[in-house]
Design a protein around this motif. Structure first.
Motif, PDB file in Angstrom:
ATOM      1  N   GLU A   1       0.832  -1.215   0.000  1.00 58.82           N
ATOM      2  CA  GLU A   1       0.000   0.000   0.000  1.00 58.82           C
ATOM      3  C   GLU A   1       0.867   1.266   0.000  1.00 58.82           C
ATOM      4  OE1 GLU A   1      -2.215  -3.179   2.422  1.00 58.82           O
ATOM      5  OE2 GLU A   1      -0.188  -2.375   2.310  1.00 58.82           O
ATOM      6  N   ILE A   2       1.967   1.202   0.734  1.00 53.95           N
ATOM      7  CA  ILE A   2       2.867   2.367   0.776  1.00 53.95           C
ATOM      8  C   ILE A   2       3.504   2.591  -0.593  1.00 53.95           C
ATOM      9  CG2 ILE A   2       4.882   3.368   1.901  1.00 53.95           C
ATOM     10  CD1 ILE A   2       2.494   3.152   3.723  1.00 53.95           C
ATOM     11  N   VAL A   3       3.863   1.493  -1.266  1.00 50.88           N
ATOM     12  CA  VAL A   3       4.428   1.607  -2.617  1.00 50.88           C
ATOM     13  C   VAL A   3       3.402   2.230  -3.561  1.00 50.88           C
ATOM     14  CG1 VAL A   3       5.350   0.311  -4.580  1.00 50.88           C
ATOM     15  CG2 VAL A   3       5.962  -0.360  -2.252  1.00 50.88           C
ATOM     16  N   LEU A   4       2.162   1.812  -3.433  1.00 50.18           N
ATOM     17  CA  LEU A   4       1.107   2.345  -4.294  1.00 50.18           C
ATOM     18  C   LEU A   4       0.872   3.829  -4.005  1.00 50.18           C
ATOM     19  CD1 LEU A   4      -0.767   1.247  -6.486  1.00 50.18           C
ATOM     20  CD2 LEU A   4      -2.486   0.850  -4.716  1.00 50.18           C
ATOM     21  N   LEU A   5       1.006   4.230  -2.769  1.00 50.12           N
ATOM     22  CA  LEU A   5       0.797   5.634  -2.401  1.00 50.12           C
ATOM     23  C   LEU A   5       1.873   6.551  -2.981  1.00 50.12           C
ATOM     24  CD1 LEU A   5      -0.336   5.204   1.309  1.00 50.12           C
ATOM     25  CD2 LEU A   5      -1.666   6.304  -0.505  1.00 50.12           C
ATOM     26  N   GLN A   6       2.989   5.979  -3.442  1.00 52.80           N
ATOM     27  CA  GLN A   6       4.014   6.794  -4.078  1.00 52.80           C
ATOM     28  C   GLN A   6       3.533   7.365  -5.415  1.00 52.80           C
ATOM     29  OE1 GLN A   6       7.598   4.457  -4.336  1.00 52.80           O
ATOM     30  NE2 GLN A   6       7.710   4.132  -2.114  1.00 52.80           N
ATOM     31  N   LYS A   7       2.404   6.859  -5.906  1.00 47.61           N
ATOM     32  CA  LYS A   7       1.817   7.366  -7.146  1.00 47.61           C
ATOM     33  C   LYS A   7       0.621   8.269  -6.867  1.00 47.61           C
ATOM     34  CE  LYS A   7       3.174   3.152  -9.601  1.00 47.61           C
ATOM     35  NZ  LYS A   7       2.695   1.996 -10.406  1.00 47.61           N
ATOM     36  N   HIS A   8       0.489   8.704  -5.621  1.00 45.61           N
ATOM     37  CA  HIS A   8      -0.637   9.560  -5.232  1.00 45.61           C
ATOM     38  C   HIS A   8      -0.595  10.877  -5.999  1.00 45.61           C
ATOM     39  CE1 HIS A   8      -3.454  11.754  -2.630  1.00 45.61           C
ATOM     40  NE2 HIS A   8      -3.809  10.582  -2.127  1.00 45.61           N
ATOM     41  N   ALA A   9      -1.778  11.424  -6.290  1.00 49.02           N
ATOM     42  CA  ALA A   9      -1.861  12.652  -7.075  1.00 49.02           C
ATOM     43  C   ALA A   9      -1.303  13.857  -6.330  1.00 49.02           C
ATOM     44  CB  ALA A   9      -3.315  12.915  -7.464  1.00 49.02           C
ATOM     45  N   VAL A  10      -1.372  13.831  -5.004  1.00 45.00           N
ATOM     46  CA  VAL A  10      -0.873  14.957  -4.214  1.00 45.00           C
ATOM     47  C   VAL A  10       0.600  14.709  -3.892  1.00 45.00           C
ATOM     48  CG1 VAL A  10      -1.128  16.273  -2.080  1.00 45.00           C
ATOM     49  CG2 VAL A  10      -3.155  15.347  -3.221  1.00 45.00           C
ATOM     50  N   PRO A  11       1.488  15.600  -4.288  1.00 42.65           N
ATOM     51  CA  PRO A  11       2.926  15.376  -4.092  1.00 42.65           C
ATOM     52  C   PRO A  11       3.320  15.130  -2.639  1.00 42.65           C
ATOM     53  CG  PRO A  11       2.562  17.217  -5.584  1.00 42.65           C
ATOM     54  CD  PRO A  11       1.229  16.834  -5.045  1.00 42.65           C
ATOM     55  N   GLU A  12       2.673  15.784  -1.693  1.00 45.45           N
ATOM     56  CA  GLU A  12       3.058  15.615  -0.287  1.00 45.45           C
ATOM     57  C   GLU A  12       2.857  14.178   0.175  1.00 45.45           C
ATOM     58  OE1 GLU A  12       2.163  17.517   4.150  1.00 45.45           O
ATOM     59  OE2 GLU A  12       1.223  18.360   2.362  1.00 45.45           O
ATOM     60  N   VAL A  13       1.758  13.554  -0.254  1.00 46.63           N
ATOM     61  CA  VAL A  13       1.491  12.157   0.098  1.00 46.63           C
ATOM     62  C   VAL A  13       2.501  11.246  -0.590  1.00 46.63           C
ATOM     63  CG1 VAL A  13      -0.202  10.292   0.022  1.00 46.63           C
ATOM     64  CG2 VAL A  13      -0.949  12.639   0.439  1.00 46.63           C
ATOM     65  N   ALA A  14       2.730  11.483  -1.882  1.00 43.11           N
ATOM     66  CA  ALA A  14       3.674  10.655  -2.632  1.00 43.11           C
ATOM     67  C   ALA A  14       5.083  10.740  -2.046  1.00 43.11           C
ATOM     68  CB  ALA A  14       3.681  11.078  -4.095  1.00 43.11           C
ATOM     69  N   ASN A  15       5.511  11.939  -1.678  1.00 42.85           N
ATOM     70  CA  ASN A  15       6.845  12.105  -1.094  1.00 42.85           C
ATOM     71  C   ASN A  15       6.946  11.430   0.274  1.00 42.85           C
ATOM     72  OD1 ASN A  15       7.704  13.606  -3.302  1.00 42.85           O
ATOM     73  ND2 ASN A  15       7.078  15.558  -2.386  1.00 42.85           N
ATOM     74  N   ALA A  16       5.875  11.521   1.064  1.00 42.76           N
ATOM     75  CA  ALA A  16       5.894  10.881   2.384  1.00 42.76           C
ATOM     76  C   ALA A  16       6.009   9.372   2.253  1.00 42.76           C
ATOM     77  CB  ALA A  16       4.627  11.262   3.157  1.00 42.76           C
ATOM     78  N   ALA A  17       5.361   8.788   1.232  1.00 42.49           N
ATOM     79  CA  ALA A  17       5.373   7.335   1.058  1.00 42.49           C
ATOM     80  C   ALA A  17       6.712   6.813   0.556  1.00 42.49           C
ATOM     81  CB  ALA A  17       4.264   6.929   0.093  1.00 42.49           C
ATOM     82  N   ARG A  18       7.590   7.668   0.102  1.00 41.85           N
ATOM     83  CA  ARG A  18       8.875   7.216  -0.435  1.00 41.85           C
ATOM     84  C   ARG A  18       9.902   6.904   0.650  1.00 41.85           C
ATOM     85  NH1 ARG A  18       7.658  11.442  -4.415  1.00 41.85           N
ATOM     86  NH2 ARG A  18       6.986  10.389  -6.334  1.00 41.85           N
ATOM     87  N   PHE A  19       9.472   6.960   1.916  1.00 38.14           N
ATOM     88  CA  PHE A  19      10.433   6.689   2.989  1.00 38.14           C
ATOM     89  C   PHE A  19      10.940   5.250   2.947  1.00 38.14           C
ATOM     90  CE2 PHE A  19       6.618   5.015   4.959  1.00 38.14           C
ATOM     91  CZ  PHE A  19       7.067   3.960   5.743  1.00 38.14           C
ATOM     92  N   ILE A  20      10.180   4.332   2.312  1.00 41.57           N
ATOM     93  CA  ILE A  20      10.606   2.929   2.283  1.00 41.57           C
ATOM     94  C   ILE A  20      11.596   2.654   1.149  1.00 41.57           C
ATOM     95  CG2 ILE A  20       8.449   2.133   3.309  1.00 41.57           C
ATOM     96  CD1 ILE A  20       7.569   1.215   0.540  1.00 41.57           C
ATOM     97  N   ASN A  21      11.865   3.655   0.305  1.00 42.25           N
ATOM     98  CA  ASN A  21      12.778   3.437  -0.822  1.00 42.25           C
ATOM     99  C   ASN A  21      14.237   3.499  -0.414  1.00 42.25           C
ATOM    100  OD1 ASN A  21      10.524   3.248  -2.387  1.00 42.25           O
ATOM    101  ND2 ASN A  21      10.721   5.264  -3.346  1.00 42.25           N
ATOM    102  N   SER A  22      14.503   4.010   0.771  1.00 38.66           N
ATOM    103  CA  SER A  22      15.883   4.131   1.245  1.00 38.66           C
ATOM    104  C   SER A  22      15.918   3.793   2.735  1.00 38.66           C
ATOM    105  CB  SER A  22      16.408   5.544   0.988  1.00 38.66           C
ATOM    106  OG  SER A  22      15.569   6.504   1.608  1.00 38.66           O
ATOM    107  N   SER A  23      17.039   4.052   3.344  1.00 38.45           N
ATOM    108  CA  SER A  23      17.173   3.766   4.769  1.00 38.45           C
ATOM    109  C   SER A  23      16.156   4.594   5.572  1.00 38.45           C
ATOM    110  CB  SER A  23      18.589   4.092   5.250  1.00 38.45           C
ATOM    111  OG  SER A  23      19.541   3.304   4.537  1.00 38.45           O
ATOM    112  N   LEU A  24      15.598   3.966   6.592  1.00 30.13           N
ATOM    113  CA  LEU A  24      14.609   4.664   7.419  1.00 30.13           C
ATOM    114  C   LEU A  24      15.285   5.775   8.196  1.00 30.13           C
ATOM    115  CD1 LEU A  24      12.506   1.689   8.853  1.00 30.13           C
ATOM    116  CD2 LEU A  24      11.992   3.166   6.906  1.00 30.13           C
TER     117      LEU A  24
END
Length: 454
Positions: free
Chosen positions: A376-399
């Protein structure tokens, strides 16, 4: 008194003028004595009080003005008593409270305005004493409007440290009088027992108001808070939504201060997270309580994993501001429970996922969330609102090393998100590949393949 007043003159202006007139008359002691002028002035003064009490039930501006004038006249009367041997005109406070309680609808504006004066210790104490005498007789369910108004008035009485330490008085001469917290605490406990005994069978609106008063004004001053156990547990299990949430907050307070444990409290908290919660007035409290309940690093991973999945799933269908909170919350939970970081998997093809998590299972431990992933977090990276998409990208790198503070996010609205986006500098994009030389469309334009200009 307003018969000859032009329509262009507002009621607030009339009340302000009457305040000035009668304050001067009281200071001059023009209301004292048995002579004809003094008697006539006293009659006009009582008519003024009737006018003020009528305006307590009017619009917000008029109600606020009426409360202000009433309290100012009370202050003036306390310095120059009209009634012999009456230094503080307590009966005036009683008249105000009775006018509010007798209203056909709860006068919220007047109660809020009156609450500002309850920050003064003399008004605070006198109001509490009067409310004890004015408690509605019988069951609250039989007189819901009066009961709700009564509870709203009680909710204005703040015995917190800030008010007590400020030690402000409405009548300056009362500063010499000692305010006893213990005496008023006993009065509050006595009043609360009477309220609980009259609270059976209430509708949800009244029940919610009782819980609000309990949490905001009463619970910290009770002599034996453990007696609340049955009331809070019944509220938690018999109701959903705001009532259950407020009851959960009360239970948490008892767990924290009385060292009491309650069964199934995490299961109840887990089941409060559902799509309708986004329209709940108290949803900020829910996030706040969940954050506190899940603070311990000794909780079972199966339990915390269920909360992680539930929050992630809800973020897909939540308003923008709530999606950001839940994503940040998930990140914090992964930092507290490092064993759950295995839920972060490469799930690029979200359609091919077979998710073992059962979101309909009421028991979080049995939901199989521990064996799931955070697609679900990966899917949220495609959210229309940039703030949500950017927040969901925390799993792409070190926490992150430190947890994210959720407090600034709890009171945000969609308007705040929109304003933040407006302030963000966006890149400029070309809207046409070929610079136009005329009003004609460029050759080989895709638009010309499907549309013809007439």
């Amino acid at each position: 008194m307003q018969k000859n007043t032009p329509d262009t003159v507002s009621a607030t202006d009339v009340m302000s003028v009457l305040e000035v007139i009668f304050k001067n008359l009281i200071k001059r002691k023009a209301l004292e004595g048995a002579d004809k002028p003094a008697v006539k002035i006293r009659e006009l003064y009582e008519e003024t009080w009737l006018l003020l009490k009528e305006n307590l039930l009017q619009t917000s501006a008029e109600a606020s003005a009426a409360i202000k004038v009433c309290l100012q006249l009370i202050k003036c009367e306390s310095k120059s008593p009209i009634v012999p041997k009456t230094k503080w005109p307590v009966y005036r406070i009683r008249e105000i409270l009775q006018a509010l309680l007798n209203a056909e609808e709860t006068p919220a504006a007047a109660i809020t305005a009156y609450g500002k004066y309850c920050k003064n210790l003399d008004v605070l104490e006198i109001t509490l004493k009067q409310l004890i005498d004015l408690l509605p007789e019988g069951e609250f369910k039989d007189q819901p409007v009066r009961a709700f108004t009564f509870l709203s008035l009680l909710n204005q009485l703040d015995f917190g440290k800030a008010v007590l330490s400020a030690a402000e008085y409405h009548v300056e001469g009362d500063k010499a009088r000692t305010f006893s917290y213990e005496d008023n605490r006993k009065r509050l406990n006595k009043l609360w027992k009477s309220i609980i005994s009259a609270s059976s069978g209430m509708d949800e609106k009244l029940h919610r108001q009782v819980l609000v008063v309990l949490l905001e004004r009463v619970i910290n001053h009770l002599e034996d808070p453990i007696q609340l156990t049955d009331f809070l547990m019944d509220s938690l299990h018999q109701f959903d939504g705001p009532i259950a949430l407020l009851a959960l907050q009360g239970i948490f307070s008892l767990m924290q201060k009385q060292n009491i444990t309650y069964p199934d409290v995490y299961e109840k908290l887990y089941n409060m997270f559902y799509p309708r919660m986004f329209h709940n007035k108290y949803k900020a409290r829910l996030f706040y309580l969940a954050d506190i309940f899940l603070t311990s690093t000794h909780l079972p991973e199966q339990l915390v994993a269920a909360f992680v999945k539930r929050l992630s799933r809800l973020a897909l269908q939540s308003p923008t501001e709530d999606a950001v909170i839940m994503i940040r919350f998930v990140c914090n939970l992964l930092l507290r429970h490092t064993g759950l970081q295995r839920m972060i998997k490469d799930t690029r093809d979200t359609e091919a996922i077979s998710d073992p998590y059962d979101d309909k299972e009421p028991n979080p431990v049995k939901s199989e969330a521990i064996n799931s992933s955070l697609w679900e977090i990966v899917l949220l990276q495609k959210h229309a609102v940039p703030e949500v998409a950017n927040a969901a990208r925390f799993i792409n790198s070190s926490l992150p090393i430190m947890e994210i503070d959720l407090a600034p996010l709890l009171e945000r609205t969609d308007g705040n998100v929109f304003d933040d986006e407006l302030q963000t500098k966006a890149k400029q994009f070309a809207t046409n590949y070929d610079r136009s030389a005329s009003l004609a469309l460029p050759k080989n334009e895709v638009l010309t393949k499907f549309f013809q200009l007439i």
